[in-house]
Design an enzyme around this catalytic site. Sequence first.
Site, PDB file in Angstrom:
ATOM      1  N   LYS A  78       0.866  -1.130   0.087  1.00  0.00           N
ATOM      2  CA  LYS A  78       0.221   0.017  -0.042  1.00  0.00           C
ATOM      3  C   LYS A  78       0.892   1.268  -0.050  1.00  0.00           C
ATOM      4  CE  LYS A  78      -3.944  -1.982   2.325  1.00  0.00           C
ATOM      5  NZ  LYS A  78      -5.089  -1.955   3.487  1.00  0.00           N
ATOM      6  N   TYR A 127     -12.459  -1.969  -3.560  1.00  0.00           N
ATOM      7  CA  TYR A 127     -13.022  -2.156  -2.303  1.00  0.00           C
ATOM      8  C   TYR A 127     -14.369  -2.340  -2.320  1.00  0.00           C
ATOM      9  CZ  TYR A 127      -8.227  -2.245   0.231  1.00  0.00           C
ATOM     10  OH  TYR A 127      -6.844  -2.510   0.560  1.00  0.00           O
ATOM     11  N   ASN A 140      -1.895   0.312   6.785  1.00  0.00           N
ATOM     12  CA  ASN A 140      -1.587  -0.899   7.382  1.00  0.00           C
ATOM     13  C   ASN A 140      -0.541  -1.570   6.301  1.00  0.00           C
ATOM     14  OD1 ASN A 140      -3.430  -1.657   5.937  1.00  0.00           O
ATOM     15  ND2 ASN A 140      -4.653  -2.618   7.291  1.00  0.00           N
ATOM     16  N   HIS A 200      -2.108  -5.522   1.547  1.00  0.00           N
ATOM     17  CA  HIS A 200      -3.692  -5.926   1.476  1.00  0.00           C
ATOM     18  C   HIS A 200      -3.303  -7.518   0.989  1.00  0.00           C
ATOM     19  CE1 HIS A 200      -7.622  -7.038  -0.059  1.00  0.00           C
ATOM     20  NE2 HIS A 200      -7.011  -7.701  -1.068  1.00  0.00           N
ATOM     21  N   GLU A 240      -9.918 -10.925  -7.364  1.00  0.00           N
ATOM     22  CA  GLU A 240      -8.714  -9.785  -6.941  1.00  0.00           C
ATOM     23  C   GLU A 240      -7.471  -9.961  -8.166  1.00  0.00           C
ATOM     24  OE1 GLU A 240      -9.874  -9.001  -2.648  1.00  0.00           O
ATOM     25  OE2 GLU A 240      -8.021  -9.511  -2.986  1.00  0.00           O
TER      26      GLU A 240
HETATM   27  P1  ADP Z   1      -7.676  -6.722   6.064  1.00  0.00           P
HETATM   28  O1  ADP Z   1      -7.124  -5.717   5.118  1.00  0.00           O
HETATM   29  O2  ADP Z   1      -6.822  -7.164   7.170  1.00  0.00           O
HETATM   30  O3  ADP Z   1      -8.430  -7.873   5.382  1.00  0.00           O
HETATM   31  P2  ADP Z   1     -10.314  -5.443   6.157  1.00  0.00           P
HETATM   32  O4  ADP Z   1     -10.730  -6.387   5.001  1.00  0.00           O
HETATM   33  O5  ADP Z   1     -11.486  -5.484   7.103  1.00  0.00           O
HETATM   34  O6  ADP Z   1      -9.058  -6.074   6.632  1.00  0.00           O
HETATM   35  O7  ADP Z   1     -10.247  -3.832   5.830  1.00  0.00           O
HETATM   36  C1  ADP Z   1      -9.927  -3.533   4.402  1.00  0.00           C
HETATM   37  C2  ADP Z   1      -8.749  -2.388   4.881  1.00  0.00           C
HETATM   38  O8  ADP Z   1      -9.537  -1.259   5.122  1.00  0.00           O
HETATM   39  C3  ADP Z   1      -7.783  -2.611   6.145  1.00  0.00           C
HETATM   40  O9  ADP Z   1      -6.580  -3.290   5.642  1.00  0.00           O
HETATM   41  C4  ADP Z   1      -7.522  -1.174   6.319  1.00  0.00           C
HETATM   42  O10 ADP Z   1      -6.680  -0.258   5.449  1.00  0.00           O
HETATM   43  C5  ADP Z   1      -8.762  -0.484   6.245  1.00  0.00           C
HETATM   44  N1  ADP Z   1      -9.685  -0.320   7.444  1.00  0.00           N
HETATM   45  C6  ADP Z   1     -10.099  -1.470   8.104  1.00  0.00           C
HETATM   46  N2  ADP Z   1     -10.641  -0.900   9.257  1.00  0.00           N
HETATM   47  C7  ADP Z   1     -10.542   0.214   9.335  1.00  0.00           C
HETATM   48  C8  ADP Z   1     -10.604   1.040  10.374  1.00  0.00           C
HETATM   49  N3  ADP Z   1     -11.504   0.754  11.519  1.00  0.00           N
HETATM   50  N4  ADP Z   1     -10.496   2.376  10.313  1.00  0.00           N
HETATM   51  C9  ADP Z   1      -9.752   2.775   9.029  1.00  0.00           C
HETATM   52  N5  ADP Z   1      -9.460   1.847   8.066  1.00  0.00           N
HETATM   53  C10 ADP Z   1      -9.721   0.454   8.190  1.00  0.00           C
HETATM   54 MG    MG Z   2      -9.943  -7.733   3.635  1.00  0.00          MG
END
Ligand code: ADP
Ligand code: MG
Length: 151
Positions: A22, A62, A125, A128, A139
Site C-alpha cells: 500500500k 474495495y 497498514n 492487502h 482480485e
Molecule cells: P484486512 O486488510 O486485514 O483484510 P479489512 O478487509 O477488514 O482488513 O479492511 C480492509 C482495509 O480497510 C484494511 O486493511 C485497512 O486499510 C482499512 N480499514 C479496516 N478497518 C479500518 C478502520 N477501523 N479504520 C480505518 N481503516 C480501516
Molecule cells: Mg480484507
Amino acid sequence: MGPRRAPKETIMATERTLSIIKPDATNRNLTGKINAKFEDAGLRIIAQKRIHLTPAQAGQFYEVHKERPFYSELCEFMASAPVVVQVLEGENAIAKNREVMGATNPANADEGTIRKEFALSVGENSVHGSDAPETAAQEIAFFFSGLELVG
Ligand code: ADP
Ligand code: MG
C-alpha cells in the site's frame, strides 16, 4: 514399489493470492523489505507491477467495503501514491500470506509480521491480502491478465 505418498488430507494445496503493497509502504521505500518477508515465508512472487490507482479504481477494488464508515478514507488513501500489486503463490498461500501480514490493526499484530513492523495505523497498514479462494481469484483477475501469470 512406487514412491511413498502422503495421505491425501496432508497434501496441501498450491494456491495463489493477491497482495498489494500500500501507499504508506511504497512512500517509505519498503517494497524490498516486505517482499523479503513473503519470500522468507516460502511465498513466490509470480507477478508484480507498480501502478497508481485512481480513486474510482480503488473504490471498485474495495467495493465490498462500501457501506463501512472508513470506505472513502480507504479509497483516497489507496489512490494517494503508487502501490505494488502482486500475485503470491505457494502452499496455502492465502492463509500463509495473512499470517505474514498480521492483524488488520497493527496494535494487535504478532511480532515479526509485516503490519507489526511497518504499519502506521489500522488504515495505513502497509499491505492487502485476499481472504478466501473466491476473492483471491477475483482480485487477481482485477489486476492481471492470464498472460501475465507465468508461474
Ligand atoms: P484486512 O486488510 O486485514 O483484510 P479489512 O478487509 O477488514 O482488513 O479492511 C480492509 C482495509 O480497510 C484494511 O486493511 C485497512 O486499510 C482499512 N480499514 C479496516 N478497518 C479500518 C478502520 N477501523 N479504520 C480505518 N481503516 C480501516
Ligand atoms: Mg480484507
